[in-house]
Structure formats: C-alpha cells, structure tokens
Design an enzyme around this catalytic site. Structure first.
Site, PDB file in Angstrom:
ATOM      1  N   TYR A 144      22.781 -44.147  30.606  1.00 44.01           N
ATOM      2  CA  TYR A 144      23.091 -43.817  29.559  1.00 44.01           C
ATOM      3  C   TYR A 144      24.731 -43.695  29.485  1.00 44.01           C
ATOM      4  O   TYR A 144      25.260 -44.072  28.441  1.00 44.01           O
ATOM      5  CB  TYR A 144      22.308 -42.505  28.849  1.00 44.01           C
ATOM      6  CG  TYR A 144      22.775 -42.104  27.592  1.00 44.01           C
ATOM      7  CD1 TYR A 144      22.355 -42.671  26.292  1.00 44.01           C
ATOM      8  CD2 TYR A 144      23.609 -41.162  27.247  1.00 44.01           C
ATOM      9  CE1 TYR A 144      22.634 -42.327  25.145  1.00 44.01           C
ATOM     10  CE2 TYR A 144      23.961 -40.585  26.197  1.00 44.01           C
ATOM     11  CZ  TYR A 144      23.466 -41.266  24.952  1.00 44.01           C
ATOM     12  OH  TYR A 144      23.933 -40.883  23.832  1.00 44.01           O
ATOM     13  N   LYS A 148      27.879 -45.558  27.275  1.00 42.66           N
ATOM     14  CA  LYS A 148      28.757 -44.681  26.302  1.00 42.66           C
ATOM     15  C   LYS A 148      30.008 -44.888  26.562  1.00 42.66           C
ATOM     16  O   LYS A 148      31.028 -44.741  25.926  1.00 42.66           O
ATOM     17  CB  LYS A 148      28.144 -43.515  26.233  1.00 42.66           C
ATOM     18  CG  LYS A 148      26.616 -43.226  25.653  1.00 42.66           C
ATOM     19  CD  LYS A 148      26.917 -44.224  24.180  1.00 42.66           C
ATOM     20  CE  LYS A 148      25.522 -43.961  23.541  1.00 42.66           C
ATOM     21  NZ  LYS A 148      25.488 -44.469  22.124  1.00 42.66           N
ATOM     22  N   ILE A 177      22.886 -32.939  19.527  1.00 38.13           N
ATOM     23  CA  ILE A 177      22.562 -32.924  18.085  1.00 38.13           C
ATOM     24  C   ILE A 177      21.043 -32.955  17.893  1.00 38.13           C
ATOM     25  O   ILE A 177      20.245 -33.536  18.610  1.00 38.13           O
ATOM     26  CB  ILE A 177      23.139 -34.096  17.469  1.00 38.13           C
ATOM     27  CG1 ILE A 177      24.736 -34.490  17.725  1.00 38.13           C
ATOM     28  CG2 ILE A 177      23.066 -34.105  15.797  1.00 38.13           C
ATOM     29  CD1 ILE A 177      25.703 -33.212  17.330  1.00 38.13           C
ATOM     30  N   PRO A 180      15.799 -37.122  16.798  1.00 34.81           N
ATOM     31  CA  PRO A 180      14.549 -37.472  17.758  1.00 34.81           C
ATOM     32  C   PRO A 180      15.016 -38.001  19.144  1.00 34.81           C
ATOM     33  O   PRO A 180      14.205 -37.592  20.260  1.00 34.81           O
ATOM     34  CB  PRO A 180      13.994 -38.604  16.847  1.00 34.81           C
ATOM     35  CG  PRO A 180      14.431 -38.198  15.454  1.00 34.81           C
ATOM     36  CD  PRO A 180      15.822 -37.509  15.590  1.00 34.81           C
TER      37      PRO A 180
END
Length: 248
Positions: A144, A148, A177, A180
């Site tokens: 991940y 980014k 944040i 989901p």
C-alpha cells in the site's frame, strides 16, 4: 468560485472520501460523474458509470461517455483505491497485483485518458489520492505504501509536464479517516493480532496530535479547494490532511 456548468469525474465515489467529495461538489452545482464498481445507492443514476479502474478499456470507455455527454472535463479526482495490511512475507502475488492495479495503474489509466482532454481545453484541475504514507512508512503496509509513494511522484512529474497547458495537479494525502477502508484495515489487524477492535480504534485516536481520526467530509473540503480556482497558484503539492500525524 462558481461551480455551475463545470464537469468533474471522481473514481470510486460510491463510499468514503469519494462519496463525500461527490456530494459536496454536487451541492455546489458541479456535474459529477461517479466511476465505480457498483452504484452504491447512487442518487443520480444519470451520472453513474460502472467502471473497474484496473481495466484500461473500461476507463477509456467511461471517460468517452463523459466527453460525449458533456463535451468537457474540468476536474478529475482520481480517488479509487484499496488498502492492504500485510508485510512482504504476508502478501500474496494476487494481493500485490490487486493493490498495485487499483491504486497505481487505475490512477495512471484515468489520468492518461483525461489529461489530453484538459490539454485540448487548455485548462483543468486534477487531484490524485495519496496518503500519509506518501510521506512516511508504516508497519505491515509495504505494498500500500509503495503505491502511495508512487502516486506522489506521479503528481509531481505530471505537474511539470502539463503546467504549460494551464493544468494543475495536486495530491491529497489523508491520514486516518473514518471510512470503510479504515474499518476493513482494523478488522484485518484485529484478526492478525490479539487486540480488540475497540482497543485499535482507541489507539488510532490517541496517536493523532488532534486526538481523533478524520472525517471524509473534512478531506472533501480540501479536495474541493484544490480543484477550484481558489487554489489557482497551487500545483505539484502534496497536501497532508491528517490531524498533524506526519509532522511528528
């Protein structure tokens, strides 16, 4: 800024930050097309286009539909993405491909299709979805974080190439944040550790200098600012919206 008669594309606008941004821009009078897997209770089906951003042809077809209907694209928020909580050793080839194709290739395909439209218009504003991991590393987040970090560099390079055509490109870098995506990450972390979900959420609050996690609507407001003429001299920037997390 007057948003009337402007056209935006948001990828992955069915939930989370994408949905919050879609709702905000529509409330201002902007025509917003949602390119997503499923309609996710989309309130205006006229502006929903089923699209898997991992598939270049689907992206091309979706953008062509917007151009055919509106003859212009003023704004792009390349938001669609997924998270993976795993170390290198815990990451399968299938997971690697899914994250890279969604978070990186999906953004690249969308940007590559929309930029020529903006170039022909001699104007446009783009926001790419980065992360606090565009700045820093985190445990069990190699794939991940890799995507980014790459998105941050894509924003910078694209900025330089297309600034002469009055196209601005910025990268929004949210922290933790309430979306989901976060809930899925918490579920996975809970499964891999002895921590309860309640303990995890409490720890997430405490590690932010502001003492809480963020709301999708807070990110949406920053995205709207970056897309708008109110940020007319802002381009190539990585904008952290993270309650102060990366400044520590």
């Amino acid at each position: 800024m007057n948003w009337e008669n402007t056209v935006a594309i948001i990828t992955g606008a069915g939930t989370g930050i994408g949905k919050a941004t879609k709702d905000l821009l529509r409330s201002k009078g902007c025509i917003v097309y949602n390119l997503d897997f499923t309609d996710n209770d989309e309130t205006d089906q006229q502006y929903f286009i089923s699209c898997d951003v991992r598939n270049r042809q689907q992206v091309n077809d979706a953008v062509d539909k917007v151009i055919s209907a509106e003859k212009q694209i003023d704004f792009l928020f390349a938001n669609a993405g997924i998270h993976l909580f795993a170390t290198l050793e815990q990451t399968s080839d299938e997971e690697l491909q899914r994250v890279v194709y969604t978070n990186l290739f999906g953004v690249y395909y969308t940007l590559q299709k929309v930029i020529p439209v903006m170039k022909a218009q001699q104007k446009g504003s783009v926001v790419l979805m980065g992360s606090d991991q565009s700045f820093i590393g985190k445990a069990a987040s190699s794939v991940y974080g890799m995507t980014k970090g790459a998105i941050a560099q894509l924003a910078k390079s694209t900025t330089i190439d297309y600034a002469p055509f009055n196209i601005r490109v910025n990268c929004i870098c949210p922290g933790t944040i309430d979306t989901p995506l976060l809930h899925n990450a918490v579920d996975r972390f809970s499964q891999l550790s002895n921590a309860t979900k309640e303990e995890i959420y409490k720890s997430l609050d405490t590690i932010q200098p502001m003492g809480r996690i963020g709301k999708p609507e807070e990110i949406a407001k920053t995205v709207a600012f970056l897309l708008s003429d109110e940020s007319s001299f802002t381009t190539g920037s990585l904008i952290a919206v993270d309650g102060g997390y990366v400044c520590q």
